[in-house]
Design an enzyme around this catalytic site. Sequence first.
Site, PDB file in Angstrom:
ATOM      1  CB  SER A   1     -11.833  -1.246   2.380  1.00  0.00           C
ATOM      2  OG  SER A   1     -11.557  -2.611   2.291  1.00  0.00           O
TER       3      SER A   1
ATOM      4  CD  GLU B   1      -9.251  -3.464  -0.370  1.00  0.00           C
ATOM      5  OE1 GLU B   1      -9.832  -3.390   0.725  1.00  0.00           O
ATOM      6  OE2 GLU B   1      -8.432  -4.356  -0.638  1.00  0.00           O
TER       7      GLU B   1
ATOM      8  CG  ASN C   1     -13.949  -0.544   6.603  1.00  0.00           C
ATOM      9  OD1 ASN C   1     -13.785  -0.056   7.710  1.00  0.00           O
ATOM     10  ND2 ASN C   1     -13.298  -1.617   6.182  1.00  0.00           N
TER      11      ASN C   1
ATOM     12  CB  ILE D   1      -9.545   1.461   5.994  1.00  0.00           C
ATOM     13  CG1 ILE D   1     -10.119   0.608   4.858  1.00  0.00           C
ATOM     14  CG2 ILE D   1     -10.045   0.971   7.333  1.00  0.00           C
ATOM     15  CD1 ILE D   1      -9.611  -0.825   4.882  1.00  0.00           C
ATOM     16  CG  ASP D   2      -7.780   1.277   1.863  1.00  0.00           C
ATOM     17  OD1 ASP D   2      -6.988   0.998   2.781  1.00  0.00           O
ATOM     18  OD2 ASP D   2      -8.237   0.428   1.081  1.00  0.00           O
TER      19      ASP D   2
ATOM     20  CG  ASP E   1      -1.837  -1.176   1.304  1.00  0.00           C
ATOM     21  OD1 ASP E   1      -2.292  -1.660   0.256  1.00  0.00           O
ATOM     22  OD2 ASP E   1      -2.088  -1.651   2.433  1.00  0.00           O
TER      23      ASP E   1
ATOM     24  CG  ASP F   1      -2.923  10.223   0.695  1.00  0.00           C
ATOM     25  OD1 ASP F   1      -2.527   9.921  -0.446  1.00  0.00           O
ATOM     26  OD2 ASP F   1      -3.328  11.360   0.998  1.00  0.00           O
TER      27      ASP F   1
END
Length: 322
Positions: free
Chosen positions: A173, A210, A154, A156-157, A43, A101
Amino acid sequence: MTVRTTLTAVATATLMALMPHAAQAAESYPDPRPITGQEIIHDPTVIRLKSGGYAAYSTGGVIGARLSSDGRHWQDSGNAFAEPPSWWYEYNDTGDPWAPDISYRDGTYWLYYAVSSWGTNHSAIGVATSETGLPGTWTDHGKVFSSERTDSWNAIDPALIKSQGRLWMTFGSYWTGIRMVELNPDTGKALPGAEVHHLATRPDAPYAVEGPYVVRHGRYYYLFASYDACCSGVNSTYKIKVGRSTSVTGPYVDSKGKPLLEGGGDLLLEGHGDYIGTGGQSVFKDRGEDWLAYHYYDAQDNGTPKLGLNKLNWEQGWPEVA
């Protein structure tokens, strides 16, 4: 070459020219840029630092860090943090952060990340800042946005995009896919009561999409996302798809006009040769060029996740991996 073969070739070329965009065939995908040093990553988020050189942060460790002077030779540079902030343990027992990120805005580096546990949407996104973007210099500022088991998304990401003076964060995701929320540009946190926009999903459970990332190019915003399954070594089926919109909040459609909210999306990059399960992507600028950063699972190294870097070209209004 026979006349029939020649006519077939001409017809195929004509059809390709008339199509608004055509996905590359798997055998035509270029391999990632050759790199040396520390290749292992998952990631990845990459940035060219104002001080020169490059930084990459990733899932693993306390947000694992890699540094490079030239974008080709990478060295393991420890972690963003020496210890996990205490609030992370509310979301998993090990204080394990995911999918960071990094961005630069108003003289400050901003690092977003998620904390969660596998298979749950009891999740949160946090943010930290730094004057240099280097590991060990980050100050954590706590939660940006969270999700609970009663939510249909969700948290995340995370990934940021600035549009017309406003700051937005994509995330998501599974759990009905990709979402977006507006942030306060001063605090970097979600505006109270901000609408949660829906950008992409799939028609079939478990809605395996995701890792969103939005990029502005010309008059369009482009949504990149990872589809199918990661994290299974050489058995991973991750692939990267893309859609575009004239508005940052959508609706996003593929080159055939199919909405990403209805399962659309043009295939940008998938596994090929020894490069399995390409995904977990982000995009960064380097000397005016767009680069795609992602991980793949190396079939020649027992499925170890490694850093993939490819330049993005823009053809007929769509990105292609170069």
